[in-house]
Design a protein around this motif. Structure first.
Motif: not given
Length: 334
Positions: A5-14, A16-24, A31-36, A43-44
């Motif tokens: 959730a924090a990562l999605k919020k961080w991306l949204a701040a970079h 702004p005003a651009q909606s995106f779909d989110w998936a693992f 310990f790293r994880r990646y989301f698209r 764009r992705s």
């Protein structure tokens, strides 16, 4: 879930005003994880979550800048304190997926030659004194994973006096030869799971653990892989192709191909011992079992290489005592 959730919020701040779909998208052995994130305009970006209490993204950033001679993902945004990054999306087709989808060896050869071209470019850009050395101390520590985790935990055994002598003879034989090889940038996991099929040239991922070390290491990582296996004649042909390309490019590979191929195989022994230990550790310490079934492939590699060279007879004798001399069943052999 909190970090996601924090990562999605961080991306949204970079963005702004651009909606995106989110998936693992993927997870690494650490310990790293990646989301698209896919934006409304198509764009992705790929977002990395690397918990800062477990690891730092600083090495990734450093090596990404060093490896500008190959096709690595651009860093679009990074936050070292939180362990977040937004990266260029190189697509969803790994070399492993492409190779498994099409079993024809001519296709495999074409793709692997492209990967070899990329490897040669990486090695040509090497500079001493920039990355830590992949020296005898590091290699010995890696090889020790074999008795500490594969033998002790996977087999539930410990070396007896004779086996300890065989092990020490193996170390004493391998390490001087490996450290004498020409030195270049070493990705350290240049495998088909970390190469992406793109329109232009192979994309290179997972490079943050790079060191400066033996020239044959990444080639053996590519051609003696954990997840897909080729016949010896096919591998030999590709090693020859690499050797010819490397010499033509001015890299300091041994002018005697037989000597170079020995270096390739002996480097593989070091890596196979390490990876067998790592995969056992992932299962027994970290509860990650998806790599455990690949350990037999590395035992097969080890037996084949060690019985070809008289100097590696102590290792072959040790392996026979531990796991026998029969080939073990693995998947995806071509």
């Amino acid at each position: 879930m909190q970090r996601e959730a924090a990562l999605k919020k961080w991306l949204a701040a970079h963005y702004p005003a651009q909606s995106f779909d989110w998936a693992f998208a993927a997870a690494d052995a650490d310990f790293r994880r990646y989301f698209r994130a896919v934006f409304a305009d198509g764009r992705s970006v790929v977002c990395m979550d690397a918990p800062p209490d477990k690891m730092s993204i600083a090495p990734y950033i450093q090596v990404q800048q060093l490896f500008d001679m190959v096709h690595v993902p651009a860093i679009l945004a990074a936050d070292e304190a939180q362990g977040f990054m937004a990266l260029e999306d190189l697509g969803q087709i790994t070399y492993l997926a492409a190779l498994q989808h099409d079993p024809r060896l001519p296709v495999h050869k074409t793709l692997l030659l492209d990967a070899i071209d990329e490897l040669v470019q990486l090695q040509l850009g090497s500079r001493a004194g920039v990355l830590p050395g992949y020296d005898a101390v590091v290699m010995r520590r890696e090889m020790q994973l074999f008795p500490d985790w594969f033998v002790a935990k996977e087999l539930g055994q410990s070396f007896n006096f004779k086996q300890q002598q065989l092990w020490q003879q193996t170390l004493d034989t391998l390490l001087p030869t490996l450290t004498a090889q020409p030195q270049v940038y070493v990705h350290r996991d240049f495998i088909v799971r970390n190469l992406m099929l793109t329109r232009a040239r192979p994309g290179v991922l997972d490079f943050q653990d790079a060191l400066y070390g033996p020239i044959s290491y990444d080639l053996v990582s590519l051609l003696r892989d954990a997840f897909i296996e080729w016949e010896e004649e096919f591998v030999l042909d590709l090693v020859i192709r690499y050797w010819e390309k490397a010499r033509a490019a001015g890299l300091s590979v041994n002018a005697d191909f037989d000597a170079f191929y020995r270096d390739f195989e002996w480097m593989g022994v070091q890596r196979h011992l390490k990876v067998a230990g790592i995969f056992a550790r992932l299962y027994h310490r970290d509860g990650k079992g998806k790599y455990r079934s690949e350990i037999p492939r590395f035992l097969n590699y080890l037996r084949r290489s060690s019985r070809r060279y008289k100097a590696l007879a102590p290792l072959y004798a040790l392996l026979v005592e531990l796991v026998g001399d029969e080939e073990l069943q693995t998947g995806y052999t071509f």
